[in-house]
Design an enzyme around this catalytic site. Structure first.
Site, short mmCIF file in Angstrom:
data_model
loop_
_atom_site.label_atom_id
_atom_site.label_comp_id
_atom_site.label_asym_id
_atom_site.label_seq_id
_atom_site.Cartn_x
_atom_site.Cartn_y
_atom_site.Cartn_z
N TYR A 268 34.11 -7.52 -27.07
CA TYR A 268 33.40 -6.24 -27.17
C TYR A 268 34.22 -5.18 -27.90
O TYR A 268 33.65 -4.28 -28.52
CB TYR A 268 33.07 -5.70 -25.77
CG TYR A 268 31.75 -6.16 -25.21
CD1 TYR A 268 31.51 -7.51 -24.96
CD2 TYR A 268 30.77 -5.24 -24.89
CE1 TYR A 268 30.31 -7.92 -24.42
CE2 TYR A 268 29.55 -5.64 -24.35
CZ TYR A 268 29.34 -6.98 -24.12
OH TYR A 268 28.14 -7.38 -23.59
N LYS B 74 36.90 -20.23 -20.62
CA LYS B 74 36.62 -21.37 -21.50
C LYS B 74 37.97 -21.86 -22.02
O LYS B 74 38.22 -21.90 -23.24
CB LYS B 74 35.67 -20.90 -22.62
CG LYS B 74 35.16 -22.00 -23.52
CD LYS B 74 34.10 -22.88 -22.90
CE LYS B 74 33.72 -24.00 -23.86
NZ LYS B 74 32.83 -25.02 -23.24
N ASP C 123 30.42 -22.61 -19.34
CA ASP C 123 29.17 -23.38 -19.49
C ASP C 123 28.78 -24.04 -18.17
O ASP C 123 27.62 -23.99 -17.75
CB ASP C 123 29.29 -24.40 -20.64
CG ASP C 123 30.55 -25.25 -20.58
OD1 ASP C 123 31.46 -24.94 -19.79
OD2 ASP C 123 30.63 -26.24 -21.35
N ASP D 70 28.79 -10.52 -18.97
CA ASP D 70 27.52 -9.94 -19.42
C ASP D 70 26.40 -10.98 -19.25
O ASP D 70 25.34 -10.70 -18.69
CB ASP D 70 27.64 -9.52 -20.89
CG ASP D 70 26.35 -8.97 -21.44
OD1 ASP D 70 25.70 -8.16 -20.74
OD2 ASP D 70 25.96 -9.34 -22.57
N ASP E 32 23.40 -11.45 -15.93
CA ASP E 32 21.95 -11.44 -16.14
C ASP E 32 21.32 -12.68 -15.51
O ASP E 32 20.26 -12.61 -14.87
CB ASP E 32 21.60 -11.42 -17.64
CG ASP E 32 21.33 -10.02 -18.18
OD1 ASP E 32 21.91 -9.07 -17.62
OD2 ASP E 32 20.56 -9.88 -19.13
C1 IPM Z 1 25.11 -4.53 -19.79
C2 IPM Z 1 24.38 -4.36 -21.11
C3 IPM Z 1 25.33 -3.75 -22.11
C4 IPM Z 1 26.48 -4.71 -22.31
C5 IPM Z 1 24.70 -3.37 -23.46
C6 IPM Z 1 23.50 -2.47 -23.28
C7 IPM Z 1 25.69 -2.76 -24.41
O1 IPM Z 1 23.86 -5.57 -21.52
O2 IPM Z 1 25.55 -3.52 -19.21
O3 IPM Z 1 25.23 -5.67 -19.33
O4 IPM Z 1 26.39 -5.64 -23.13
O5 IPM Z 1 27.51 -4.55 -21.63
MG MG Z 2 24.08 -7.16 -20.14
#
Ligand code: IPM
Ligand code: MG
Length: 353
Positions: free
Chosen positions: A138, A188, A220, A244, A248
């Site tokens: 990042y 990884k 993975d 990240d 999710d």
């Molecule tokens: C998160 C989001 C952010 C990230 C984006 C919006 C920049 O996906 O907070 O997980 O990638 O960190």
């Molecule tokens: Mg995210």
């Protein structure tokens, strides 16, 4: 305690308004809190030509905690990269040194049927992902898009210093100590040097926490295990990009991404609190969004920055109560439950408080 309130874009203002109602209740009960709002993301660009306006950053720096909604929207997609809403979010994380991102995934028993996984796979789920937030690909340099040998190449740098790994390791081990004392470090290392160092430092830091059982997993495999048998995990720690993605995935185990709060902490437990979901432009302005992740983010604020566990429990209990009452926003609605709007959900939590 001063709270900087940054609603942001899309559904951000709607969900943050519900969390502010909760804070107002606590205030009327005697909590010494002060709130001040400022624009961030697309709203920051609209107000000041910058996704993180100077004044917003200044407010966030002087505040004890930051409450954030969400940033981003299709109307900002064509802007130059540094002006895009996401950059505002990444910059505030970096400027405030919020390197430890805590993302819990917890299943409320009543929502088991809202999960896309079988109830027996997810029921009882209680997992914490600690994501490093200010390093990795990042922020690593060099980065860019340039011409090499007559064609465009895009490149980013995955980079961690040992001090960056060590400080997030300490946070993760500390959290594991307060939970089930099991920590899984995800990397990884079979392919990436950056991960090799990550793993070495995790093992070094583990010597300070003999009670915590440290395990290692390639990312993975971790993605697969999260979907196959998520209850094997107690606390996970991982880098920025892997965290990240995995967070999710983990959010869906709990029925909806609209249920999950997060905390991003610095060395002194100053924190920024936000739902893990995005700005959901498709439903913004319609009073449909689920405000519970944002309200639960306020509970995390009380737990981690204000160290007021009783109030954190009180907010979480109020959320459990409205879920038990059968109230559901569209994202978690199932046959036989009562569909409510964003503001109705906020009102119900206030009442339960
Ligand atoms: C998160 C989001 C952010 C990230 C984006 C919006 C920049 O996906 O907070 O997980 O990638 O960190
Ligand atoms: Mg995210």
């Amino acid at each position: 305690m001063k709270i900087a309130v940054l609603p942001g874009d899309g559904i951000g203002p709607e969900i943050v308004a519900q969390a502010v109602k909760v804070l107002d209740v606590l205030k009327s009960d005697g909590a010494k809190i002060e709130m001040e709002s400022a624009p961030i993301g697309g709203a920051g660009y609209d107000a000041a030509g910058d996704p993180l306006p100077e004044a917003t950053l200044k407010l966030a720096r002087t505040a004890d905690a930051v409450l954030l909604g969400a940033v981003g929207g299709p109307q900002y997609d064509a802007l130059d990269r540094p002006l895009r809403p996401e950059r505002g979010l990444l910059r505030i994380r970096k400027e405030l040194n919020l390197f430890a991102n805590l993302r819990p995934a917890l299943l409320y028993p009543e929502l088991a049927s809202a999960s896309s996984l079988k109830p027996e796979v997810v029921s009882g789920l209680d997992l914490m992902i600690v994501r490093e937030l200010t390093g990795d690909v990042y922020f690593g340099q060099p980065r860019g898009i340039e011409i090499r040998n007559g064609e465009r190449v895009g490149f980013n740098t995955m980079l961690y210093s040992e001090s960056e790994v060590r400080r997030v390791a300490h946070v993760a081990f500390g959290i594991a100590m307060k939970r089930g004392k099991r920590l899984c470090s995800v990397e990884k290392a079979n392919v990436l040097e950056c991960s090799e160092l990550w793993k070495e430092v995790m093992i070094e830091v583990s010597k300070d926490y003999p009670e915590v059982a440290l395990s290692h997993m390639y990312v993975d495999n971790a993605a697969m295990q999260l979907i196959r048998a998520p209850k094997q995990f107690d606390t996970m720690v991982t880098g920025n990009i892997f965290g990240d993605i995995l967070s999710d995935a983990a959010s869906m185990l709990s029925g909806s991404i609209g249920m999950l709060p997060s905390a991003s902490l610095d060395e002194n437990n100053k924190g920024m609190y936000e739902p893990i979901h995005g700005s959901a432009p498709d439903i913004s302005g319609k009073n449909l969004a689920n405000p519970l992740a944002t309200i639960l983010s306020v509970a995390m604020m009380y737990r981690y920055t204000f160290a007021d566990l009783a109030t954190a429990d009180r907010i979480e209990s109020a959320v459990k109560k409205v879920i038990a009452q059968g109230l559901r926003t569209g994202d978690i609605w199932t046959e036989g439950t009562q569909k409510v709007s964003c503001s109705e959900m906020g009102d119900a939590v206030v009442k339960a408080l």
